[in-house]
Design a protein around this motif. Structure first.
Motif, PDB file in Angstrom:
ATOM      1  N   THR A 103      79.035  74.074  58.175  1.00  0.00           N
ATOM      2  CA  THR A 103      77.569  74.349  58.117  1.00  0.00           C
ATOM      3  C   THR A 103      77.029  73.537  56.886  1.00  0.00           C
ATOM      4  O   THR A 103      75.969  72.835  57.008  1.00  0.00           O
ATOM      5  CB  THR A 103      77.226  75.587  57.790  1.00  0.00           C
ATOM      6  OG1 THR A 103      77.835  76.461  58.928  1.00  0.00           O
ATOM      7  CG2 THR A 103      75.685  75.941  57.864  1.00  0.00           C
ATOM      8  N   ALA A 104      77.661  73.427  55.894  1.00  0.00           N
ATOM      9  CA  ALA A 104      77.353  72.829  54.646  1.00  0.00           C
ATOM     10  C   ALA A 104      77.482  71.414  54.586  1.00  0.00           C
ATOM     11  O   ALA A 104      76.530  70.575  54.393  1.00  0.00           O
ATOM     12  CB  ALA A 104      78.213  73.036  53.382  1.00  0.00           C
ATOM     13  N   TRP A 105      78.220  70.648  55.407  1.00  0.00           N
ATOM     14  CA  TRP A 105      78.311  69.348  55.579  1.00  0.00           C
ATOM     15  C   TRP A 105      77.424  68.695  56.704  1.00  0.00           C
ATOM     16  O   TRP A 105      76.914  67.791  56.464  1.00  0.00           O
ATOM     17  CB  TRP A 105      79.725  68.790  56.175  1.00  0.00           C
ATOM     18  CG  TRP A 105      79.955  67.429  56.415  1.00  0.00           C
ATOM     19  CD1 TRP A 105      80.257  66.698  55.467  1.00  0.00           C
ATOM     20  CD2 TRP A 105      79.885  66.843  57.772  1.00  0.00           C
ATOM     21  NE1 TRP A 105      80.079  65.320  55.836  1.00  0.00           N
ATOM     22  CE2 TRP A 105      80.108  65.400  57.294  1.00  0.00           C
ATOM     23  CE3 TRP A 105      79.751  67.161  58.975  1.00  0.00           C
ATOM     24  CZ2 TRP A 105      79.916  64.359  58.338  1.00  0.00           C
ATOM     25  CZ3 TRP A 105      79.667  66.101  60.157  1.00  0.00           C
ATOM     26  CH2 TRP A 105      79.894  64.801  59.800  1.00  0.00           C
ATOM     27  N   LEU A 106      77.137  69.684  57.582  1.00  0.00           N
ATOM     28  CA  LEU A 106      75.998  69.223  58.589  1.00  0.00           C
ATOM     29  C   LEU A 106      74.652  69.226  58.009  1.00  0.00           C
ATOM     30  O   LEU A 106      74.034  68.396  58.232  1.00  0.00           O
ATOM     31  CB  LEU A 106      76.180  70.188  59.645  1.00  0.00           C
ATOM     32  CG  LEU A 106      77.209  69.907  60.659  1.00  0.00           C
ATOM     33  CD1 LEU A 106      77.216  71.099  62.027  1.00  0.00           C
ATOM     34  CD2 LEU A 106      77.354  68.537  61.385  1.00  0.00           C
ATOM     35  N   ALA A 151      72.705  70.309  49.181  1.00  0.00           N
ATOM     36  CA  ALA A 151      73.744  70.792  50.138  1.00  0.00           C
ATOM     37  C   ALA A 151      74.658  71.711  49.401  1.00  0.00           C
ATOM     38  O   ALA A 151      75.296  72.741  49.983  1.00  0.00           O
ATOM     39  CB  ALA A 151      74.531  69.664  50.856  1.00  0.00           C
ATOM     40  N   LEU A 152      75.051  71.381  47.948  1.00  0.00           N
ATOM     41  CA  LEU A 152      75.746  72.089  47.142  1.00  0.00           C
ATOM     42  C   LEU A 152      75.084  73.186  46.568  1.00  0.00           C
ATOM     43  O   LEU A 152      75.779  73.953  45.932  1.00  0.00           O
ATOM     44  CB  LEU A 152      76.628  71.497  46.273  1.00  0.00           C
ATOM     45  CG  LEU A 152      77.420  70.343  46.726  1.00  0.00           C
ATOM     46  CD1 LEU A 152      78.117  69.353  45.732  1.00  0.00           C
ATOM     47  CD2 LEU A 152      78.730  71.038  47.692  1.00  0.00           C
ATOM     48  N   GLY A 153      73.893  73.267  46.690  1.00  0.00           N
ATOM     49  CA  GLY A 153      73.137  74.537  46.272  1.00  0.00           C
ATOM     50  C   GLY A 153      72.841  74.424  44.962  1.00  0.00           C
ATOM     51  O   GLY A 153      72.298  75.231  44.062  1.00  0.00           O
ATOM     52  N   LYS A 154      72.851  73.105  44.364  1.00  0.00           N
ATOM     53  CA  LYS A 154      72.337  72.762  42.795  1.00  0.00           C
ATOM     54  C   LYS A 154      70.992  72.788  42.669  1.00  0.00           C
ATOM     55  O   LYS A 154      70.474  72.977  41.513  1.00  0.00           O
ATOM     56  CB  LYS A 154      72.879  71.457  42.384  1.00  0.00           C
ATOM     57  CG  LYS A 154      74.557  71.458  42.251  1.00  0.00           C
ATOM     58  CD  LYS A 154      75.170  70.215  41.824  1.00  0.00           C
ATOM     59  CE  LYS A 154      76.655  70.442  41.804  1.00  0.00           C
ATOM     60  NZ  LYS A 154      77.404  69.160  41.241  1.00  0.00           N
ATOM     61  N   VAL A 155      70.143  72.452  43.455  1.00  0.00           N
ATOM     62  CA  VAL A 155      68.692  72.251  43.474  1.00  0.00           C
ATOM     63  C   VAL A 155      68.159  72.750  44.811  1.00  0.00           C
ATOM     64  O   VAL A 155      68.742  72.509  46.074  1.00  0.00           O
ATOM     65  CB  VAL A 155      68.406  70.875  43.012  1.00  0.00           C
ATOM     66  CG1 VAL A 155      68.807  69.728  44.093  1.00  0.00           C
ATOM     67  CG2 VAL A 155      66.831  70.881  42.855  1.00  0.00           C
ATOM     68  N   GLN A 156      67.090  73.159  44.738  1.00  0.00           N
ATOM     69  CA  GLN A 156      66.343  73.524  45.973  1.00  0.00           C
ATOM     70  C   GLN A 156      65.718  72.367  46.516  1.00  0.00           C
ATOM     71  O   GLN A 156      64.937  71.564  45.907  1.00  0.00           O
ATOM     72  CB  GLN A 156      65.174  74.577  45.665  1.00  0.00           C
ATOM     73  CG  GLN A 156      65.590  75.962  45.253  1.00  0.00           C
ATOM     74  CD  GLN A 156      66.632  76.532  46.261  1.00  0.00           C
ATOM     75  OE1 GLN A 156      66.284  76.801  47.491  1.00  0.00           O
ATOM     76  NE2 GLN A 156      67.848  76.965  46.097  1.00  0.00           N
TER      77      GLN A 156
END
Length: 324
Positions: free
Chosen positions: A149-152, A171-176
């Protein structure tokens, strides 16, 4: 448990998948830092001189991780993600290269990766990791679902036009996503064609993406294009190349040349890359046919930043003046 992932080669394409997979299994992921001269020198000193610079850099990152307190270092054997097409032999033999180059290497996780397309999140690719990680088949399956899911998501962001690092951070959730607008650019549009480990490693490419942004130039890379647009020109050829990512670059370049979507194309290639020597010539022919300016930037461990800066500025200035 701690696992190291070298920040090189296909780290720039699959890291969101790998990171989420291991972390979902409760494993700490340690990546090597961005490439530096020290890391490059580590690789150069310990590799044969005529191998390409991306492999030298990979080995530098591997040596860096060797000095850390880790249980394993992850070095997948990338075999194929397309029917009857394969990765460059250096990717297929990477675990063996490590094993025969380094005396007493730390434990290396080296699953073989085979898939029908870019999405390598298949149970058979990652199930061999269950035993060394002490996990069950069910746990591997669950972790893989989250990783996929994260990669897609990461790939979708790239296709929407986000630059690589921005897509990675979202994708890694570091920024919106809402807080990071897509860079629109600029006076002209340049197709920047090169392998992900060449153009997104800021040391090896000397941060060419940022240089083009500073020149107010819109950039399109192969990973921003939909797969069908990349594949269409390849299917029209009598015979495709043997190497999957080389076909991606060739298809992306041909698409940009023929659809007249760019004002010029820059091909970033590493000295000693066999497949790129063929792709570069084919781009030259496309440039002659379409009259779209084309330039090759060939980089190695000795390339000077001023040299690259001058060539990029001269190439883009020529295109801007042509449009006036």
């Amino acid at each position: 448990m701690k696992i190291g992932i070298p920040r090189s080669l296909l780290y720039y394409y699959y890291y969101p998948l790998w990171k989420n997979f291991f972390e979902e299994l409760g494993v700490d992921v340690v990546t090597s830092p961005p490439t530096t001269k020290k890391i490059l020198d580590l690789g150069v000193r310990n590799m044969v001189s005529d191998i390409c610079v991306p492999i030298k850099i990979f080995m530098g990152h591997f040596y860096y991780l060797m000095e850390k307190e880790l249980d394993y270092i992850y070095v997948p054997r990338m075999v194929s993600i397309e029917k009857r097409k394969f990765f460059c032999p250096k990717f297929m033999g990477l675990p063996d290269l490590v094993r025969h180059t380094i005396e007493n290497p730390k434990k290396v996780l080296r699953p073989s990766i085979v898939a029908k397309d870019d999405n390598i999140a298949l149970l058979e690719n990652f199930l061999p990791l269950a035993e060394p990680l002490g996990k069950t088949k069910g746990e591997i399956k669950k972790a893989l679902k989250k990783a996929e899911t994260a990669w897609l998501h990461f790939r979708q962001l790239s296709k929407e036009g986000y630059f690589h690092q921005d897509a990675m951070n979202i994708a890694l959730g570091k920024v919106q996503k809402e807080n990071l607008p897509i860079y629109q650019g600029g006076e002209i549009t340049i197709g920047l064609i090169g392998y992900v480990y060449n153009i997104y490693d800021d040391y090896i490419s000397m941060n060419i993406m940022e240089k083009l942004q500073q020149l107010n130039i819109k950039v399109i890379t192969f990973d921003m294009l939909p797969e069908n647009e990349i594949e269409r020109p390849i299917k029209q050829m009598d015979k495709a190349l043997f190497w999957t990512f080389s076909n991606k670059l060739l298809g992306a370049g041909k698409h940009l040349f023929r659809k007249n979507q760019v004002d010029g194309i820059i091909h970033v290639t590493a000295f000693g890359c066999g497949p790129d020597s063929m792709i570069g010539k084919m781009f030259e022919l496309e440039s002659q046919d379409t009259q779209i300016p084309f330039m090759t930037l060939r980089i190695d461990e000795h390339t000077g930043e001023n040299h690259l800066q001058t060539r990029v500025e001269a190439f883009t200035d020529m295109i801007k003046r042509k449009k006036v």
